[in-house]
Enzyme design. Structure first.
Site, PDB file in Angstrom:
ATOM      1  N   GLY A   4       0.803  -1.221   0.000  1.00 21.62           N
ATOM      2  CA  GLY A   4       0.000   0.000   0.000  1.00 21.62           C
ATOM      3  C   GLY A   4       0.827   1.258   0.000  1.00 21.62           C
ATOM      4  O   GLY A   4       1.981   1.259  -0.429  1.00 21.62           O
ATOM      5  N   ASP A  58      -5.197  -7.569  -7.772  1.00 20.75           N
ATOM      6  CA  ASP A  58      -4.969  -7.479  -6.334  1.00 20.75           C
ATOM      7  C   ASP A  58      -3.781  -6.576  -6.084  1.00 20.75           C
ATOM      8  O   ASP A  58      -2.654  -6.904  -6.442  1.00 20.75           O
ATOM      9  CB  ASP A  58      -4.716  -8.871  -5.761  1.00 20.75           C
ATOM     10  CG  ASP A  58      -5.906  -9.779  -5.987  1.00 20.75           C
ATOM     11  OD1 ASP A  58      -7.032  -9.362  -5.685  1.00 20.75           O
ATOM     12  OD2 ASP A  58      -5.691 -10.891  -6.513  1.00 20.75           O
ATOM     13  N   LEU A  59      -4.042  -5.458  -5.472  1.00 26.84           N
ATOM     14  CA  LEU A  59      -3.022  -4.435  -5.238  1.00 26.84           C
ATOM     15  C   LEU A  59      -1.754  -5.029  -4.612  1.00 26.84           C
ATOM     16  O   LEU A  59      -1.800  -5.625  -3.549  1.00 26.84           O
ATOM     17  CB  LEU A  59      -3.607  -3.368  -4.299  1.00 26.84           C
ATOM     18  CG  LEU A  59      -2.633  -2.272  -3.890  1.00 26.84           C
ATOM     19  CD1 LEU A  59      -2.164  -1.479  -5.090  1.00 26.84           C
ATOM     20  CD2 LEU A  59      -3.272  -1.374  -2.848  1.00 26.84           C
ATOM     21  N   ASP A  60      -0.633  -4.835  -5.270  1.00 23.97           N
ATOM     22  CA  ASP A  60       0.667  -5.260  -4.746  1.00 23.97           C
ATOM     23  C   ASP A  60       0.743  -6.769  -4.516  1.00 23.97           C
ATOM     24  O   ASP A  60       1.583  -7.235  -3.745  1.00 23.97           O
ATOM     25  CB  ASP A  60       1.020  -4.519  -3.441  1.00 23.97           C
ATOM     26  CG  ASP A  60       1.076  -3.010  -3.633  1.00 23.97           C
ATOM     27  OD1 ASP A  60       1.236  -2.573  -4.789  1.00 23.97           O
ATOM     28  OD2 ASP A  60       0.960  -2.289  -2.648  1.00 23.97           O
ATOM     29  N   GLU A  61      -0.136  -7.515  -5.167  1.00 19.99           N
ATOM     30  CA  GLU A  61      -0.155  -8.962  -4.944  1.00 19.99           C
ATOM     31  C   GLU A  61       0.215  -9.753  -6.198  1.00 19.99           C
ATOM     32  O   GLU A  61       0.158 -10.972  -6.199  1.00 19.99           O
ATOM     33  CB  GLU A  61      -1.553  -9.404  -4.474  1.00 19.99           C
ATOM     34  CG  GLU A  61      -1.999  -8.833  -3.156  1.00 19.99           C
ATOM     35  CD  GLU A  61      -1.353  -9.516  -1.962  1.00 19.99           C
ATOM     36  OE1 GLU A  61      -0.673 -10.542  -2.140  1.00 19.99           O
ATOM     37  OE2 GLU A  61      -1.538  -9.011  -0.847  1.00 19.99           O
TER      38      GLU A  61
END
Lengths: 277, 277, 277, 277
Positions: A195, A220-223
């Site tokens: 994040g 998926d954020l940063d995933e």
């Protein structure tokens, strides 16, 4: 004589290496480099084969398709230079590094354009005779702004989109246009400090090492699947700002390295992981 | 079902991977891991193939020998535990690390004996129920002492001899008994600081990084093929003694790592270089 | 002539270095090493001063206390060897490393005892003539078991308690007995992969770097002040088990390094962070 | 309120920290950062003190000079931006990195000019609106060419001269004009592979790690005081050319880091070593 790279991603089975290299041999294609990996837990086979010779793509792939098991994915990639579009916000270090590396040939890539939500980096980009598009987000909804970004990017039909410190989150719509073709640099050693403001998070936690992560962008954020990571040591002398400054070098080298691997067709995506051959 | 490793080291030629893996396939041997490397400047091919199945060594090797070009070297290695003898002088850290790693199974190896020119490490060795031989060098010529060391080592018929900070130089006679079977740890980042007192040399030169090098022993002092190296940062606060103390951790981890690679049959010697597959 | 270390931790103010070093000078104490750090965001001053001379502790501290601002914390530590108790479960590598380092003098420490909830490591411990206490947790509540562990540990009045892969979570009651005196090794690069099975988490996430973290234990699981961290590279070839095996070397070196810093009185705890001078 | 840095380099004596910080206190100068180091083997004292306040340089230095022992060297440096000239041959990566870092403020420096013995990098330099001087060496003796280089450099009165892969050896005459003011990047981990073609030497030796070294230039080729070094791992897959390509990133980051330390007045030269505070 030409050079092409065969990428094979298929269910594992006995004799696969033998079958594939037989076909290369039969087609008088010389193997320059070959690397393979079997994920035994998923019984999945990955092979990257650099070939040299006179290619008849159609018959070669026809023979391959007969030999490979069902559920196989294979690609024969030419060694032509690939085209990228770079998306940025305000920070110059990652963009600057790619510009210089493309300029001096360290990265063999065509930078078609740079697109930014601020115009801060227009000057730097244009020094290298590359078009810069300023797509201001002010007064626009997230969707409306992204639509205009997408338009600016898509006109160049890039092979890959590089987020060189583009500080806005992409929507699933944008991501869906470029499956496993968007490379992002996240300024932390993921999955630590997902994040916003990872350096501030790192400072608050009192870590002794900070890092950067280049990954493919998914919804998926940063995933998304990690391509490469690197770290540097810090200590109590570092403020969050010092960490950010020191982190720039590792961010840019991680992003450039990941980009180089992708441009060389060395990165297979395998679920949420990468296999790099 | 058994596991064996096929090591192939031969002149490069078109279709080698195909030929070798064909033979494995024909013999119903499943390839667990396969890695190969071609040194194009020397047109030499290296392949390490972990196989699983029911082996008929004789017919398998017969088939291989017919397929491989002249000048080939190949070996089919069983996965039986290997035996080493460790030679030491006074310092405990490398020996201690190997003893603990053999004890807890991190290194799958039989330590047949430890042989030292001092008896300093007898106590540590015997804690682990391993015989210690003290071969004192006092009052003996270099040759006479080494003859006795050799005798102490050879009675155990070791697969490898590990010099765990053995601080005397071996003669060509000793080395000739164990071609590419003696592993040494040198406490510098070779080829910097060859010879005696590398930490003092490093201190005097004012370097900011020190290291350690594990290599096979040949007749040229500190010039044998390098297996693995690692480094740590130092600064002006480090005296030569501090460097020596800090270097211990890197020395022992480099030596253990090299030993692990050798025990896993991953190291090919190729001229004065190693290929690690 | 004696050597002692003065640790000062106080609100920042103009002239502090001058005032403190003046008092040392006045008492004819020679400064061997001096390091200080000011946390400007919290206006807090930290100084570590190694002194040599003839000490009159009472008058020296009296003079210091008059000079230091309110809210100061200072300690004059003798260079006497410190005493630790090590808590373990089943894994040998961290314990083995500390045992060997204490044995050969790399760590200047008295290991009073090893306490384990399994007896797996009794043999290894006793090789070094150190008492091992087996406090089996079977059939006991967490509290009852911990009470017995505490008893076993406290009888030795240790300066520090080292959790060398002790795999149970300590209750606030235990932690309260040893404020900032319990050092733990966590087998991940915190704050990534907090909690159980970090290598499996790391494997699932597909990271390219794994690490280890030594920290003081507080009541917040894996959230205590970090002392030191280190990392190693991994790739798609590593199973979760391979990561665990490869992680052992970094775990043990991180824990030993942290222990060495603590034993040398170099670590100040400052909120949830450490200042290492 | 102004910020200046006091650099003290003097024979060690009891009470030095106290005396110097007393004088700062007396002059109402607040200590922002202070670091000191005593080389006990040479009984030499080094201190770097960042001060904030209203400076009366004359009276402050007068007081200092009365307090410091004979043989002291001290300097009060203003925080004004420093000026450099960069010397190059053909390779772009180090120059490009410094240009981008000066452009985006990562390095706080004025690049007065770039001087090259080839004109290869004129285009890159001029993109950043910095004058480029081409001083061709063809048809000139070494001395004659260097004389013209010196002229081109000296007209800018630089604080430091940066050799960003300038591939010619400087004569003592040139070096004497800029004592401890010339920073060079050597593309090896010195003292390994001194001289020409270090990557080829590294390849031939079969090393597993390569590096780069930034150092001050003295009359002894590649023997000047080392400022910073860094390394990367290589393996048998790397040709000498691959090493050179991979080495670029470490070369440029090492040079930039060294330059940053020098620009921040953090580097003391002490015989053939550096003390970095």
């Amino acid at each position: 004589m030409e050079t092409k790279t065969l990428l094979t991603d298929c269910p594992d089975a006995m004799g696969l290496i033998s079958k594939i290299t037989n076909i290369c041999y039969k087609h008088q294609l010389n193997i320059i480099h070959n690397n393979e990996f079997v994920d035994h837990s998923h019984t999945r086979f990955f092979m990257r084969t650099e070939l040299e010779g006179v290619f008849n793509d159609e018959t070669f792939l026809f023979d391959l398709d007969r030999a490979l098991p069902e559920g196989s994915y294979r690609r024969l990639v030419s060694s032509a230079r690939k085209r990228i579009v770079i998306m940025v916000t305000k920070e110059a270090h990652c963009l600057g590094d790619i510009l210089v590396k493309a300029f001096d040939g360290t990265l063999d890539v065509e930078i078609a354009a740079v697109v930014g939500n601020y115009d801060t980096l227009a000057g730097l980009t244009e020094k290298f005779d590359i078009p810069f598009h300023h797509v201001c987000h002010e007064g626009l909804s997230r969707e409306a702004h992204e639509e205009k970004m997408l338009e600016a990017v898509k006109q160049y039909s890039p092979d890959y989109v590089v987020l060189a410190k583009y500080m806005r989150i992409l929507t699933p719509n944008f991501v869906a246009q470029f499956p496993h073709q968007i490379i992002n640099i996240h300024h932390s050693f993921l999955p630590a400090f997902i994040g916003a403001k990872p350096y501030l998070q790192a400072f608050d936690r009192g870590v002794k090492i900070i890092g950067a992560t280049a990954h493919f962008v998914t919804n998926d954020l940063d995933e998304g699947p990690i391509i490469t990571q690197n770290v540097i040591n810090v200590d109590h002398n570092f403020s969050a700002g010092d960490m950010a400054r020191s982190g720039r070098d590792v961010e840019k080298s991680v992003l450039s390295k990941a980009l180089g691997l992708v441009l060389d067709d060395k990165v297979f995506v395998h679920g949420n992981r990468t296999v790099i051959l």
